[in-house]
Design a protein around this motif. Structure first.
Motif, PDB file in Angstrom:
ATOM      1  N   ALA A   8      -2.013  15.233   1.131  1.00 31.86           N
ATOM      2  CA  ALA A   8      -3.367  15.225   1.518  1.00 31.86           C
ATOM      3  C   ALA A   8      -4.125  14.041   1.021  1.00 31.86           C
ATOM      4  CB  ALA A   8      -4.230  16.436   0.899  1.00 31.86           C
ATOM      5  N   VAL A   9      -3.870  13.309   0.040  1.00 33.17           N
ATOM      6  CA  VAL A   9      -4.511  12.086  -0.293  1.00 33.17           C
ATOM      7  C   VAL A   9      -3.907  10.726   0.160  1.00 33.17           C
ATOM      8  CG1 VAL A   9      -5.150  10.723  -2.424  1.00 33.17           C
ATOM      9  CG2 VAL A   9      -5.148  13.355  -2.499  1.00 33.17           C
ATOM     10  N   ILE A  10      -2.546  10.577   0.259  1.00 31.91           N
ATOM     11  CA  ILE A  10      -1.994   9.535   0.767  1.00 31.91           C
ATOM     12  C   ILE A  10      -2.296   9.259   2.360  1.00 31.91           C
ATOM     13  CG2 ILE A  10       0.267   8.332   0.707  1.00 31.91           C
ATOM     14  CD1 ILE A  10       1.088   9.759  -1.615  1.00 31.91           C
ATOM     15  N   PRO A  11      -2.612   8.061   2.762  1.00 32.56           N
ATOM     16  CA  PRO A  11      -2.915   8.033   4.175  1.00 32.56           C
ATOM     17  C   PRO A  11      -1.519   7.769   4.815  1.00 32.56           C
ATOM     18  CG  PRO A  11      -3.470   5.919   2.849  1.00 32.56           C
ATOM     19  CD  PRO A  11      -2.977   7.039   1.832  1.00 32.56           C
ATOM     20  N   LYS A  12      -1.794   7.847   5.952  1.00 33.46           N
ATOM     21  CA  LYS A  12      -0.476   7.699   7.193  1.00 33.46           C
ATOM     22  C   LYS A  12      -0.134   6.192   7.087  1.00 33.46           C
ATOM     23  CE  LYS A  12      -0.607  11.780   9.734  1.00 33.46           C
ATOM     24  NZ  LYS A  12      -0.859  12.512  11.125  1.00 33.46           N
ATOM     25  N   PRO A  26       7.207   7.162   7.785  1.00 30.16           N
ATOM     26  CA  PRO A  26       7.861   7.842   8.831  1.00 30.16           C
ATOM     27  C   PRO A  26       9.248   8.568   8.659  1.00 30.16           C
ATOM     28  CG  PRO A  26       7.915   5.712   9.331  1.00 30.16           C
ATOM     29  CD  PRO A  26       7.304   5.802   7.943  1.00 30.16           C
ATOM     30  N   ASP A  27      10.039   7.895   7.599  1.00 28.25           N
ATOM     31  CA  ASP A  27      11.066   8.532   7.360  1.00 28.25           C
ATOM     32  C   ASP A  27      10.947   9.705   6.382  1.00 28.25           C
ATOM     33  OD1 ASP A  27      13.834   9.159   6.363  1.00 28.25           O
ATOM     34  OD2 ASP A  27      13.825   7.487   4.860  1.00 28.25           O
ATOM     35  N   LYS A  28      10.593  10.908   6.985  1.00 25.47           N
ATOM     36  CA  LYS A  28      10.386  12.090   5.963  1.00 25.47           C
ATOM     37  C   LYS A  28      11.257  13.135   6.509  1.00 25.47           C
ATOM     38  CE  LYS A  28       6.941  13.333   9.759  1.00 25.47           C
ATOM     39  NZ  LYS A  28       5.663  13.547  10.072  1.00 25.47           N
ATOM     40  N   LYS A  29      11.188  13.992   5.546  1.00 25.92           N
ATOM     41  CA  LYS A  29      12.015  15.378   5.621  1.00 25.92           C
ATOM     42  C   LYS A  29      10.706  16.459   5.651  1.00 25.92           C
ATOM     43  CE  LYS A  29      15.775  13.591   5.099  1.00 25.92           C
ATOM     44  NZ  LYS A  29      16.886  13.371   6.399  1.00 25.92           N
ATOM     45  N   ILE A  30       9.843  16.352   4.838  1.00 31.11           N
ATOM     46  CA  ILE A  30       8.784  17.446   4.880  1.00 31.11           C
ATOM     47  C   ILE A  30       7.661  16.735   5.611  1.00 31.11           C
ATOM     48  CG2 ILE A  30       7.268  19.250   3.623  1.00 31.11           C
ATOM     49  CD1 ILE A  30      10.072  19.444   1.794  1.00 31.11           C
ATOM     50  N   ALA A  31       6.980  15.820   4.525  1.00 29.56           N
ATOM     51  CA  ALA A  31       5.688  15.132   4.948  1.00 29.56           C
ATOM     52  C   ALA A  31       5.679  13.694   4.698  1.00 29.56           C
ATOM     53  CB  ALA A  31       4.583  15.864   4.042  1.00 29.56           C
ATOM     54  N   GLY A  32       6.778  13.131   4.086  1.00 35.96           N
ATOM     55  CA  GLY A  32       6.812  11.829   4.125  1.00 35.96           C
ATOM     56  C   GLY A  32       6.233  11.073   2.740  1.00 35.96           C
ATOM     57  N   VAL A  33       5.913  12.137   1.768  1.00 34.40           N
ATOM     58  CA  VAL A  33       5.562  11.673   0.529  1.00 34.40           C
ATOM     59  C   VAL A  33       6.861  11.268  -0.396  1.00 34.40           C
ATOM     60  CG1 VAL A  33       4.386  12.527  -1.614  1.00 34.40           C
ATOM     61  CG2 VAL A  33       3.786  13.675   0.280  1.00 34.40           C
ATOM     62  N   CYS A  34       7.603  11.565  -0.602  1.00 34.32           N
ATOM     63  CA  CYS A  34       8.874  11.080  -1.329  1.00 34.32           C
ATOM     64  C   CYS A  34       9.122   9.694  -0.624  1.00 34.32           C
ATOM     65  CB  CYS A  34      10.141  11.983  -1.296  1.00 34.32           C
ATOM     66  SG  CYS A  34       9.626  13.306  -2.632  1.00 34.32           S
ATOM     67  N   GLY A  35       9.436   9.570   0.824  1.00 34.25           N
ATOM     68  CA  GLY A  35       9.734   8.376   1.481  1.00 34.25           C
ATOM     69  C   GLY A  35       8.717   7.281   1.249  1.00 34.25           C
ATOM     70  N   GLY A  36       7.535   7.833   1.235  1.00 32.74           N
ATOM     71  CA  GLY A  36       6.512   6.679   0.842  1.00 32.74           C
ATOM     72  C   GLY A  36       6.540   6.283  -0.546  1.00 32.74           C
ATOM     73  N   ARG A  93       0.684  -1.170  -0.115  1.00 34.36           N
ATOM     74  CA  ARG A  93       0.061   0.178   0.250  1.00 34.36           C
ATOM     75  C   ARG A  93       0.841   1.230  -0.116  1.00 34.36           C
ATOM     76  NH1 ARG A  93      -4.776   0.541   4.316  1.00 34.36           N
ATOM     77  NH2 ARG A  93      -4.510   2.368   3.119  1.00 34.36           N
ATOM     78  N   LEU A  94       0.669   2.186  -0.873  1.00 31.04           N
ATOM     79  CA  LEU A  94       1.085   3.580  -0.754  1.00 31.04           C
ATOM     80  C   LEU A  94       0.808   4.141   0.382  1.00 31.04           C
ATOM     81  CD1 LEU A  94       2.878   5.459  -2.012  1.00 31.04           C
ATOM     82  CD2 LEU A  94       1.097   6.294  -3.462  1.00 31.04           C
ATOM     83  N   THR A  95       1.640   4.517   1.432  1.00 32.83           N
ATOM     84  CA  THR A  95       1.411   5.271   2.556  1.00 32.83           C
ATOM     85  C   THR A  95       2.478   6.169   2.801  1.00 32.83           C
ATOM     86  OG1 THR A  95       2.528   3.838   3.797  1.00 32.83           O
ATOM     87  CG2 THR A  95       0.168   3.515   3.700  1.00 32.83           C
ATOM     88  N   LEU A  96       2.174   7.360   3.626  1.00 31.31           N
ATOM     89  CA  LEU A  96       3.382   8.250   3.790  1.00 31.31           C
ATOM     90  C   LEU A  96       4.208   7.470   4.851  1.00 31.31           C
ATOM     91  CD1 LEU A  96       1.026  11.278   4.827  1.00 31.31           C
ATOM     92  CD2 LEU A  96       2.134  11.056   2.740  1.00 31.31           C
TER      93      LEU A  96
END
Length: 62
Positions: free
Chosen positions: A55-59, A9-19, A4-7
């Motif tokens: 906003a769209v990708i769940p945590k 926890p390895d994040k710099k801003i919001a976790g989008v690229c890490g996810g 599943r695509l999720t945000l």
């Protein structure tokens, strides 16, 4: 059930690229560099796409 695509926890801003990196099995640094390059090459429209993804990708963490 598959990945599943999720945000991330390895994040710099919001976790989008890490996810995205976790989902596709890539290095997060490469995804971040690619996103930055794409943002600069498309007159900063990547920032809008990043906010939408945030906003769209769940945590994936608590």
């Amino acid at each position: 059930m598959g990945k599943r695509l999720t945000l991330s926890p390895d994040k710099k801003i919001a976790g989008v690229c890490g996810g995205l990196a976790d989902f596709f099995g890539l290095d997060p640094t490469l995804v971040r560099l690619g996103w930055a390059l794409a943002t600069f090459c498309t007159c900063f429209s990547g920032i809008i796409v990043y906010i939408i993804c945030w906003a769209v990708i769940p945590k994936g963490y608590q």
